[in-house]
Design an enzyme around this catalytic site. Structure first.
Site, PDB file in Angstrom:
ATOM      1  N   HIS A  17      43.964  42.288  38.564  1.00 22.83           N
ATOM      2  CA  HIS A  17      44.313  42.046  37.183  1.00 22.83           C
ATOM      3  C   HIS A  17      43.919  43.196  36.352  1.00 22.83           C
ATOM      4  CE1 HIS A  17      41.666  37.954  38.079  1.00 22.83           C
ATOM      5  NE2 HIS A  17      43.517  38.216  38.065  1.00 22.83           N
ATOM      6  N   LYS A  41      36.718  22.050  36.044  1.00 16.23           N
ATOM      7  CA  LYS A  41      35.659  22.184  35.701  1.00 16.23           C
ATOM      8  C   LYS A  41      34.595  22.978  36.710  1.00 16.23           C
ATOM      9  CE  LYS A  41      35.185  18.182  32.934  1.00 16.23           C
ATOM     10  NZ  LYS A  41      35.910  17.553  32.806  1.00 16.23           N
ATOM     11  N   ARG A  90      51.109  39.612  43.796  1.00 21.90           N
ATOM     12  CA  ARG A  90      50.901  39.410  46.245  1.00 21.90           C
ATOM     13  C   ARG A  90      51.670  38.406  46.877  1.00 21.90           C
ATOM     14  NH1 ARG A  90      45.385  37.119  44.418  1.00 21.90           N
ATOM     15  NH2 ARG A  90      46.688  35.638  43.867  1.00 21.90           N
ATOM     16  N   SER A 126      39.856  36.062  42.814  1.00 18.73           N
ATOM     17  CA  SER A 126      39.062  35.894  42.183  1.00 18.73           C
ATOM     18  C   SER A 126      38.320  35.043  42.991  1.00 18.73           C
ATOM     19  CB  SER A 126      39.804  35.117  40.593  1.00 18.73           C
ATOM     20  OG  SER A 126      40.243  36.028  39.456  1.00 18.73           O
TER      21      SER A 126
END
Ligand code: PNS
Length: 162
Positions: A17, A41, A90, A126
């Site tokens: 990032h 959540k 990517r 991530s």
């Protein structure tokens, strides 16, 4: 004055990032990193935590600021009068990213540019980092030392399982 937004979930922010943000900052006078608040959540970090991580990671780049957004990204762009979205790309991202770029342009006229991910980070995401951390693997090559530490602590605290 040229301006672009670098949006994302950044849960957590990786070297991949930061590479895209830094390279976008070389192309534009001003870059706003927009952290999506309306995520599921199951996010590891709160929006405020992700903003703080990014502020630290981007501190050396004078034209870069970090903001939280909720709702549509194009509404955020419109409010801030930012005409360009910049996203890292990517290998496997093309279909999804292209649809979002085309939809955002259709909704608002805001266009998207793609910054090819640097090869050394092209396999980093991530979600993989969260999985590796949860399973006790070494995430240190992919994150700053501080974010890696926060990630290790958080997966233990949350007892995240895959
Ligand atoms: O880290 P990601 O998954 O690439 O981030 C995706 C993000 C937050 C940029 C994207 O989901 C987004 O723009 N969300 C805001 C809601 C929105 O505008 N949806 C319509 C997309 S066409």
């Amino acid at each position: 004055m040229t301006r672009a937004v670098c949006p994302g979930s950044f849960d957590p922010v990786t070297h991949g990032h930061l590479d895209v943000i830094e390279r976008t900052a070389e192309l534009f006078d001003e870059v706003v990193v927009a952290v999506g608040a309306n995520m599921s959540k199951s996010a590891l970090f709160t929006p405020a935590e992700r903003v703080a991580m990014l502020q630290e990671g981007c501190a050396a780049w004078p034209g870069v600021s970090v903001s939280l957004f909720s709702g549509l990204l194009v509404d955020f762009c419109r409010e801030r009068q930012i005409p360009v979205i910049s996203k890292g790309l990517r290998q496997g991202d093309v279909d999804y990213e292209l649809s979002m770029a085309q939809m955002n342009r259709r909704l608002s006229g805001v266009d998207t540019i793609f910054v090819p991910t640097s090869p050394q980070w092209s396999y980093v995401s991530s979600s993989l980092v969260r999985e590796i951390a949860t399973l006790g693997g070494d995430i240190s090559p992919f994150l700053s030392a501080r974010v890696a530490e926060q990630t290790r602590e958080r997966v233990v605290q949350k007892g995240v399982t895959f």
